[in-house]
Design an enzyme around this catalytic site. Structure first.
Site, short mmCIF file in Angstrom:
data_model
loop_
_atom_site.label_atom_id
_atom_site.label_comp_id
_atom_site.label_asym_id
_atom_site.label_seq_id
_atom_site.Cartn_x
_atom_site.Cartn_y
_atom_site.Cartn_z
N ILE A 14 0.82 -1.20 0.00
CA ILE A 14 0.00 0.00 0.00
C ILE A 14 0.86 1.25 0.00
O ILE A 14 0.55 2.22 -0.70
CB ILE A 14 -0.95 -0.01 1.21
CG1 ILE A 14 -1.96 -1.16 1.09
CG2 ILE A 14 -1.69 1.33 1.33
CD1 ILE A 14 -2.83 -1.35 2.32
N SER A 138 -6.87 -0.97 9.37
CA SER A 138 -7.33 -2.26 8.87
C SER A 138 -8.66 -2.57 9.51
O SER A 138 -8.96 -2.13 10.63
CB SER A 138 -6.31 -3.34 9.23
OG SER A 138 -6.83 -4.63 9.02
N TYR A 151 -0.41 -8.43 15.29
CA TYR A 151 -0.83 -7.40 14.35
C TYR A 151 -2.16 -6.77 14.77
O TYR A 151 -2.31 -5.55 14.79
CB TYR A 151 -0.94 -8.01 12.96
CG TYR A 151 -1.42 -7.07 11.90
CD1 TYR A 151 -0.54 -6.20 11.25
CD2 TYR A 151 -2.77 -7.03 11.52
CE1 TYR A 151 -0.99 -5.33 10.27
CE2 TYR A 151 -3.22 -6.17 10.54
CZ TYR A 151 -2.32 -5.32 9.91
OH TYR A 151 -2.77 -4.46 8.94
N LYS A 155 -2.90 -2.87 15.77
CA LYS A 155 -3.86 -2.05 15.03
C LYS A 155 -4.95 -1.51 15.95
O LYS A 155 -5.40 -0.36 15.80
CB LYS A 155 -4.47 -2.86 13.89
CG LYS A 155 -3.51 -3.06 12.72
CD LYS A 155 -3.10 -1.74 12.10
CE LYS A 155 -2.26 -1.90 10.85
NZ LYS A 155 -1.79 -0.62 10.29
#
Length: 337
Positions: A14, A138, A151, A155
């Site tokens: 990204i 996300s 992860y 986040k």
């Protein structure tokens, strides 16, 4: 006036696709990442699009390095207008198979990297009372899944931290804006270079979107940073609405399906190179670009992205998508009985 942009995690995925879009607009783009080959490739992409590039090797877990990169970017291009935090790393494994050191490293990059980037950006933007910070988030920042505890935790932390900073900026009456873009599964190289202890090759949970879809969401958010957050991808809307209304059902559903859906049929030996401690694109010829291995299964467009950019219509569209998802999950649950 030429826009000056800083992007962390700019060497692939990204971040790389976002750098390409800003380059096509003629922006000055400072590219932060660890891998030399990926940074060089990103710089070529920006300049091919008509922008100016500055590659700055940086580990975002190191705050003095991030602060120095901000100084270098402004020395080269002038005041930073937009700062985009993308950099992350992860471990695909059950929590019981992740070491304390690995979990800490993921947190330092994926959470504290955003904190460090935001600190460095605000140090430049607040005295000038202008600028935009975009946090690439996300759907997993609000709905965790198995095998990605480090992860998902990072986040979630980024969500909480960003909300707090936003409130502080509002209290100050600041014209600096901070927003989040919540992403779906994206076809990036991470699934080939993230540390994995899974028996089969990791994959994004379908539906999968191309990184250019995500990048369009990031650039739009940078241009319109007044919103709290944006959603990219129908699956993001589905996931976040399902989490809001049927979270316990989602727990059971993901407990049943979440392991298999994150792996392909390809068995692996666990010896693949990974980027947790060192970049995998530090040697010439190892530039991975923006895309991963799932081009043939990835969507190049997202209707939900349009809805997210048009909030009046988007509320109705997202609700329709969400209701459809909830009905589908209930049907799947009944079939599984």
């Amino acid at each position: 006036m030429t826009q000056t942009v800083v992007i962390t995690g700019a060497s692939a995925g990204i971040g790389r696709a976002t750098a390409q879009l800003f380059g096509q607009r003629g922006a000055n783009v400072a590219l932060l990442a660890r891998g030399a080959a990926g940074l060089e490739g990103a710089a070529r992409d920006v300049e091919a699009g008509g922008g100016k590039a500055l590659a700055i090797p940086t580990d975002v877990a190191d705050y003095p390095a991030v602060e120095a990169a901000a100084d270098e970017a402004e020395a080269a291009f002038g005041p930073i207008d937009t700062w985009v935090n993308v950099a992350f790393t992860s471990v695909f494994a059950p929590f019981s198979e992740i070491t304390a050191e690995e979990f800490k490293r993921v947190t330092e990059v994926t959470y504290l990297g955003y904190v460090h980037g935001t600190m460095a950006a605000l140090a430049k933007m607040r005295p000038r009372d202008r600028g935009a910070i975009v946090q690439v988030g996300s759907a997993l920042s609000q709905r965790s899944i198995p095998l990605q505890s480090a992860y998902c935790g990072a986040k979630h932390a980024t969500n909480g931290f960003t909300e707090s900073v936003r409130c502080e900026l509002l209290h100050e009456g600041s014209n600096v804006r901070i927003t989040m873009v919540q992403m779906p599964a994206v076809n990036t190289p991470q699934f080939s270079w993230v540390l994995s202890r899974l028996p089969r090759h990791p994959q994004p949970v379908p539906p999968i979107y191309q990184p250019e879809v995500a990048a369009r969401g990031v650039v739009y958010a940078a241009d319109h940073p007044g919103r709290k957050q944006y959603w990219v991808g129908d699956s993001t809307a589905v996931t976040l609405l399902a989490q809001k209304f049927v979270a316990p059902l989602l727990d059971r559903y993901l407990g049943r399906t979440g392991y298999d859906s994150q792996q392909t049929d390809e068995h692996v030996n666990g010896q693949q190179p990974h980027n947790l401690w060192q970049p995998v694109d530090e040697q010439p010829g190892t530039d991975h670009g923006a895309h991963g291995d799932f081009d043939d299964r990835s969507h190049a467009h997202s209707p939900e992205l349009w809805f997210s950019h048009h909030p009046v219509a988007g509320g109705t569209g997202a609700l329709g998508v969400g209701l459809g998802a909830l009905l589908g999950m209930r049907f799947a649950r009944r079939r599984g009985r």
